[in-house]
Write a protein that holds these residues in place. Structure first.
Motif, short mmCIF file in Angstrom:
data_model
loop_
_atom_site.label_atom_id
_atom_site.label_comp_id
_atom_site.label_asym_id
_atom_site.label_seq_id
_atom_site.Cartn_x
_atom_site.Cartn_y
_atom_site.Cartn_z
N MET A 1 2.70 -4.99 -3.49
CA MET A 1 1.64 -4.45 -2.64
C MET A 1 1.93 -2.99 -2.32
O MET A 1 2.98 -2.46 -2.69
CB MET A 1 1.50 -5.29 -1.39
N SER A 2 1.00 -2.31 -1.61
CA SER A 2 1.17 -0.89 -1.31
C SER A 2 2.40 -0.66 -0.44
O SER A 2 3.08 0.36 -0.56
CB SER A 2 -0.07 -0.34 -0.61
N LEU B 1 0.26 4.45 -5.45
CA LEU B 1 0.97 5.53 -6.13
C LEU B 1 0.01 6.66 -6.51
O LEU B 1 0.37 7.84 -6.40
CB LEU B 1 1.66 4.99 -7.38
N ARG B 2 -1.19 6.30 -6.93
CA ARG B 2 -2.16 7.32 -7.32
C ARG B 2 -2.78 8.03 -6.10
O ARG B 2 -2.84 9.25 -6.05
CB ARG B 2 -3.27 6.69 -8.14
N LYS C 1 -0.07 10.70 -5.02
CA LYS C 1 -0.63 11.66 -5.95
C LYS C 1 0.09 11.67 -7.30
O LYS C 1 0.20 12.71 -7.94
CB LYS C 1 -0.58 13.10 -5.35
N PHE C 2 0.57 10.50 -7.75
CA PHE C 2 1.06 10.42 -9.13
C PHE C 2 -0.16 10.50 -10.05
O PHE C 2 -1.16 9.83 -9.82
CB PHE C 2 1.80 9.10 -9.37
N ASN D 1 2.99 9.70 -17.58
CA ASN D 1 1.84 8.81 -17.45
C ASN D 1 2.09 7.88 -16.28
O ASN D 1 3.16 7.27 -16.17
CB ASN D 1 1.67 7.97 -18.73
N LEU D 2 1.11 7.78 -15.42
CA LEU D 2 1.29 6.96 -14.22
C LEU D 2 1.60 5.53 -14.58
O LEU D 2 1.08 4.99 -15.53
CB LEU D 2 0.01 6.99 -13.39
N VAL D 3 2.43 4.95 -13.76
CA VAL D 3 2.84 3.57 -13.94
C VAL D 3 1.61 2.69 -13.81
O VAL D 3 1.01 2.63 -12.77
CB VAL D 3 3.84 3.21 -12.84
#
Length: 511
Positions: A1-2, A47-48, A52-53, A66-68
């Motif tokens: 989770m976050s 994460l995004r 800010k990934f 590349n973002l997970v």
């Protein structure tokens, strides 16, 4: 989770500016904590959105992160072949642990000798869409058959990578390499039966497993055969040049020695038993020794098969046929099994009550408006060449005869009507007469186990139910006026619903 993603990012001070190698050091933490899709999706959004990934963020010339896509996995587009195989191995490890309940120690032991630890790549280099480990509860391995696995592969539309991982895990979960190779073969067969694409079927092939299975010997017999098949150390006296030189130099006007005997046997590739019987003529080589006529006939059949495989002309294949040898082989019985079969096929002594004239006379005289007796039952079974189990199911129609016991569970295709009673309408009436008596309870059903009353009736004539079927086949041949033996075989085969390959001795009767 976050919250999990936030905890890991804050714990290790992860930032979008970190390099690929730095981020990949912490993917095991994400894998450990994010165990299902819901948690991974929430972590991805965190994460995004929160940290800010970005999939296109750059920091330096050669840094592309590349973002997970799940659990901090870094995507790799079109990985090299060796890298792809490493990824498949890692997925396989997780399948073995999660689905097959292998311990981590056991999994590591399986792979310890296959790859160097320094070359092992983390599973984190795979996107969530590429991972073939479902998040929903899986069937336990004892509940999922190979057929179920094939259906799941096609139903879930697994990628080639996932199919290879599933197949690899299936093979490694077996007790030994032979069993693993057998499982892979079964999986390919199931996939083909379900109409899988060739690429999917090919993905389940592992040449190293197949090769190892071909060379393993799980039992003593195979070990002995392997020892016998070991390479021969050719002595100097039997090199190709030495043998050829001696064969050219031999003088046939002088007595041969042991060396000459060995050279000639080697030249002709023959065994000692063939030295006397072998003859070389313009037509070829004949009189190869065989222990008996059956073995000789078998050798000729093998020779014809080999010639056909090599594309020989039909005339060449025909030249290897010797009808006298084949005929003698068909009538010889060199072993106990064949002797027993011949005894079973001995001639039946027909009682006076079951001669052709007696049976035909009774069939013509039966009144279908009166209840049938045991004699009528026997006559109808003999007339139609049927077994007890077919009395209820058999039906005679204009299209043919259906309901034979041998057709159960298969398409019941009408077969040609063949009976000693040539009138098909009369034969149908007699059969219906017996069936009505059985269905009404006036006569017991012979098809039910334990119906010994009919056997007791036939015992007075020294017969059993299957004798009626054989006698009926002979009477069909006689009443249909067979012109020759081949015609007799055809007629009897149609009456018995099978192709006859038996000896004419089995048709000898005493009238």
């Amino acid at each position: 989770m976050s919250a999990i993603a936030t905890k890991i990012v804050e714990k290790y001070n992860l930032t979008p500016k970190m390099s690929v190698s730095e981020l990949s050091q912490y993917t095991s933490e994400f894998l450990k904590e994010l165990t299902d899709d819901r948690k991974r999706n929430q972590a991805r959004r965190r994460l995004r959105g929160g940290f800010k990934f970005s999939s296109d963020q750059r920091s330096g010339v050669n840094k592309t992160i590349n973002l997970v896509e799940s659990s901090c996995r870094i995507t790799i587009a079109s990985p090299p072949k060796d890298l792809e195989e490493e990824i498949i191995r890692e997925i396989t490890k997780r399948i073995l642990q999660n689905r097959y309940r292998f311990s981590e120690y056991r999994v590591n032991a399986l792979f310890s000798t296959q790859k160097n630890e320094s070359k092992t790549i983390n599973i984190s280099l795979v996107t969530s869409s590429d991972i073939a480990i479902p998040n929903k509860p899986q069937k336990r391995i004892e509940e999922e058959t190979i057929g179920d696995m094939a259906q799941r592969i096609l139903r879930d539309k697994l990628s080639i990578r996932d199919v290879r991982a599933e197949a690899y895990a299936l093979a490694l979960s077996a007790k030994n390499t032979n069993a693993g190779s057998s499982r892979l073969s079964r999986l390919r067969r199931e996939l083909k039966n379900l109409g899988a694409l060739p690429a999917v079927v090919e993905a389940t092939k592992f040449p190293d497993i197949t090769e190892e299975a071909n060379y393993t010997c799980p039992n003593k017999i195979q070990m002995d055969n392997l020892k016998k098949a070991k390479t021969i150390d050719y002595p100097d006296e039997f090199t190709l040049e030495s043998v050829k030189e001696r064969l050219d130099a031999y003088d046939i006007n002088t007595p041969p020695n042991y060396q000459a005997l060995a050279d000639v046997m080697l030249m002709l590739c023959i065994c000692p038993a063939e030295l006397i019987t072998l003859h070389i003529t313009d037509a070829g080589v004949t009189a190869l020794s065989a222990k008996n006529t059956n073995a000789g006939s078998s050798r000729l059949s093998r020779l014809r098969r080999e010639l056909k495989n090599l594309g020989a002309l039909p005339a060449v294949v025909e030249a290897t046929k010797f009808p006298d040898i084949t005929e003698e082989a068909n009538y010889t019985c060199p072993n106990k099994i064949q002797m027993d079969n011949l005894k079973k096929a001995k001639t039946i002594d027909y009682p006076d009550e079951f001669t052709l004239e007696s049976v035909k006379e009774r069939l013509d005289a039966y009144d279908i408006n009166t209840p049938p007796n045991y004699q009528a039952l026997a006559d109808v079974m003999l007339m139609l060449c049927i077994c007890p189990a077919e009395l209820i199911t058999l039906h005679i129609t204009d299209a043919g005869v259906t309901g034979y016991a041998k057709n159960r569970g298969q398409p019941d295709i009408p077969q040609k009507f063949r009976s000693m009673e040539k009138d098909q309408k009369r034969a149908r009436e007699l059969l219906t007469w017996i069936q009505c008596a059985i269905s009404s309870g006036r006569m017991e059903d012979l098809g039910k186990p334990g119906a010994k009353w009919f056997n007791r009736f036939l015992k007075d004539f020294d017969l059993i139910p299957k004798h009626l079927r054989k006698i009926g086949a002979v009477y069909v041949v006689v009443t249909n006026e067979a012109k020759h033996m081949a015609d007799a075989y055809t007629i009897a085969g149609e009456a018995l619903r099978k192709t006859l390959i038996i000896s004419p001795l089995q048709f000898k009767i005493t009238l």
